[in-house]
Design an enzyme around this catalytic site. Structure first.
Site, PDB file in Angstrom:
ATOM      1  N   ASP A 130     -10.911  10.785  -5.719  1.00 32.43           N
ATOM      2  CA  ASP A 130     -12.132  11.559  -5.954  1.00 32.43           C
ATOM      3  C   ASP A 130     -11.850  12.772  -6.841  1.00 32.43           C
ATOM      4  O   ASP A 130     -12.691  13.654  -6.967  1.00 32.43           O
ATOM      5  CB  ASP A 130     -12.733  12.017  -4.624  1.00 32.43           C
ATOM      6  CG  ASP A 130     -11.776  12.890  -3.832  1.00 32.43           C
ATOM      7  OD1 ASP A 130     -10.605  12.503  -3.690  1.00 32.43           O
ATOM      8  OD2 ASP A 130     -12.198  13.965  -3.358  1.00 32.43           O
ATOM      9  N   GLU A 150       0.855  -1.191   0.000  1.00 33.89           N
ATOM     10  CA  GLU A 150       0.000   0.000   0.000  1.00 33.89           C
ATOM     11  C   GLU A 150       0.886   1.234   0.000  1.00 33.89           C
ATOM     12  O   GLU A 150       1.708   1.423   0.897  1.00 33.89           O
ATOM     13  CB  GLU A 150      -0.949   0.024   1.189  1.00 33.89           C
ATOM     14  CG  GLU A 150      -1.859   1.237   1.163  1.00 33.89           C
ATOM     15  CD  GLU A 150      -3.118   1.123   1.993  1.00 33.89           C
ATOM     16  OE1 GLU A 150      -3.817   2.141   2.139  1.00 33.89           O
ATOM     17  OE2 GLU A 150      -3.402   0.012   2.496  1.00 33.89           O
ATOM     18  N   GLU A 188     -12.507   9.084   1.934  1.00 32.97           N
ATOM     19  CA  GLU A 188     -13.710   8.871   1.136  1.00 32.97           C
ATOM     20  C   GLU A 188     -14.888   9.625   1.736  1.00 32.97           C
ATOM     21  O   GLU A 188     -15.663  10.269   1.014  1.00 32.97           O
ATOM     22  CB  GLU A 188     -14.032   7.381   1.052  1.00 32.97           C
ATOM     23  CG  GLU A 188     -15.265   7.080   0.214  1.00 32.97           C
ATOM     24  CD  GLU A 188     -15.617   5.601   0.235  1.00 32.97           C
ATOM     25  OE1 GLU A 188     -15.543   4.977  -0.834  1.00 32.97           O
ATOM     26  OE2 GLU A 188     -15.960   5.095   1.316  1.00 32.97           O
ATOM     27  N   ASP A 242      -2.193  12.117  -2.739  1.00 32.22           N
ATOM     28  CA  ASP A 242      -2.122  13.576  -2.819  1.00 32.22           C
ATOM     29  C   ASP A 242      -2.443  13.994  -4.250  1.00 32.22           C
ATOM     30  O   ASP A 242      -1.776  13.570  -5.190  1.00 32.22           O
ATOM     31  CB  ASP A 242      -0.718  14.043  -2.424  1.00 32.22           C
ATOM     32  CG  ASP A 242      -0.634  15.543  -2.196  1.00 32.22           C
ATOM     33  OD1 ASP A 242      -1.322  16.296  -2.915  1.00 32.22           O
ATOM     34  OD2 ASP A 242       0.123  15.963  -1.307  1.00 32.22           O
ATOM     35  N   LYS A 274      -2.519  21.723  -8.802  1.00 37.47           N
ATOM     36  CA  LYS A 274      -1.992  22.706  -9.744  1.00 37.47           C
ATOM     37  C   LYS A 274      -1.320  22.006 -10.921  1.00 37.47           C
ATOM     38  O   LYS A 274      -0.577  21.043 -10.746  1.00 37.47           O
ATOM     39  CB  LYS A 274      -0.999  23.634  -9.038  1.00 37.47           C
ATOM     40  CG  LYS A 274      -1.644  24.498  -7.953  1.00 37.47           C
ATOM     41  CD  LYS A 274      -0.622  25.411  -7.305  1.00 37.47           C
ATOM     42  CE  LYS A 274      -1.280  26.263  -6.219  1.00 37.47           C
ATOM     43  NZ  LYS A 274      -0.300  27.162  -5.556  1.00 37.47           N
ATOM     44  N   THR A 277     -13.078   4.911   4.070  1.00 41.05           N
ATOM     45  CA  THR A 277     -12.034   5.601   4.820  1.00 41.05           C
ATOM     46  C   THR A 277     -12.443   7.046   5.093  1.00 41.05           C
ATOM     47  O   THR A 277     -13.394   7.568   4.520  1.00 41.05           O
ATOM     48  CB  THR A 277     -10.712   5.597   4.040  1.00 41.05           C
ATOM     49  OG1 THR A 277     -10.866   6.424   2.865  1.00 41.05           O
ATOM     50  CG2 THR A 277     -10.335   4.178   3.604  1.00 41.05           C
ATOM     51  N   GLU A 319       4.513   5.309   3.976  1.00 41.31           N
ATOM     52  CA  GLU A 319       3.920   6.621   4.259  1.00 41.31           C
ATOM     53  C   GLU A 319       4.987   7.532   4.862  1.00 41.31           C
ATOM     54  O   GLU A 319       5.499   7.250   5.941  1.00 41.31           O
ATOM     55  CB  GLU A 319       2.747   6.476   5.222  1.00 41.31           C
ATOM     56  CG  GLU A 319       2.125   7.770   5.672  1.00 41.31           C
ATOM     57  CD  GLU A 319       1.549   8.561   4.499  1.00 41.31           C
ATOM     58  OE1 GLU A 319       2.105   9.648   4.215  1.00 41.31           O
ATOM     59  OE2 GLU A 319       0.571   8.105   3.881  1.00 41.31           O
TER      60      GLU A 319
END
EC number: 2.1.1.33
Length: 233
Positions: free
Chosen positions: A178, A68, A214, A142, A146, A211, A93
């Site tokens: 999204d 992940e 979401e 992320d 821009k 999550t 992460e």
């Protein structure tokens, strides 16, 4: 430079590494739990020659391994680890607040089939052997909205070519976002890196947990989008 510094000088990293002040409990998770969950030989400091690190050395056996990239607060990673205890899951992460949140969830859930790299996924992919990952996830990355920052997104050759190398032929790669323009770039770039599109649309996977990212998207009127690819043989 500390042992856990995930920011090697040879590579640019964009984005935050620290957010709001950690709670004492979260500081405890980092000091007490991260050491035993962190895979060895990933950072440049520990492995300057970039020798391969087989997943079997991380989990102690030859179980299937999932990856992940950017696990956020860790809801998805812990859910999948609990649902599939026979699988080993490596999460990457660089945002230390997210790492602390994940460690708290791991402790609460009692899952043991996880490994946590608190740094850039590219450093992990540098040392994983070819065709060693059985499934990969990129959930609400992320968006870098821009236009001049679009090349910082994960769905670029700099990230996708190494990902394709470490994934087994036929392995599944899931992307959830999204952001419509992120969907566009995903559909353009991922196939060029060696993946075939399997499915895409607003329907989540059967084993998908909702999550916080979401839920935030839904509250703000954005439509989540789920894309499935398969590593080309």
């Amino acid at each position: 430079m500390s042992e856990f510094d995930p920011n090697p000088p040879r590579r640019n990293f964009y984005g935050r590494r620290h957010g709001k002040t950690l709670r004492q409990s979260q500081k405890g998770y980092l000091s007490e739990d991260l050491g035993s969950l962190r895979p060895r030989g990933i950072t440049v400091q520990e492995n300057p020659e970039r020798k391969p690190v087989a997943p079997s050395t991380i989990f102690g056996d030859d179980r299937p391994v999932w990856l992940e990239v950017g696990f956020g607060g860790g809801e998805h990673m812990v859910h999948m680890a609990a649902r599939y205890p026979e699988i080993g899951i490596i999460g990457c992460e660089p945002f230390i607040n997210g790492v602390a949140m994940l460690l708290g969830k791991i402790r609460a859930a009692g899952v043991e089939n996880v490994s946590v790299h608190p740094g850039d996924a590219r450093d992990l992919m540098d040392v994983l052997p070819d065709a060693s990952i059985d499934k990969a996830f990129l959930n609400y990355p992320d968006p870098w909205p821009k236009a001049r920052h679009h090349r910082r997104r994960f769905v670029t050759p700099e990230h996708l070519i190494p990902l394709a190398r470490v994934m087994k032929p036929g392995a599944e790669f899931r992307v959830a976002t999204d952001i419509p323009d992120y969907v566009r770039q995903t559909l353009e770039e991922v196939p060029q890196a060696g993946f075939d599109l399997v499915a895409e649309g607003p329907q989540a996977w059967e084993d998908w947990p909702s999550t916080r990212y979401e839920q935030k998207a839904l509250r703000e009127g954005r439509v989540p989008h789920y894309v499935t690819f398969r590593r080309r043989s």
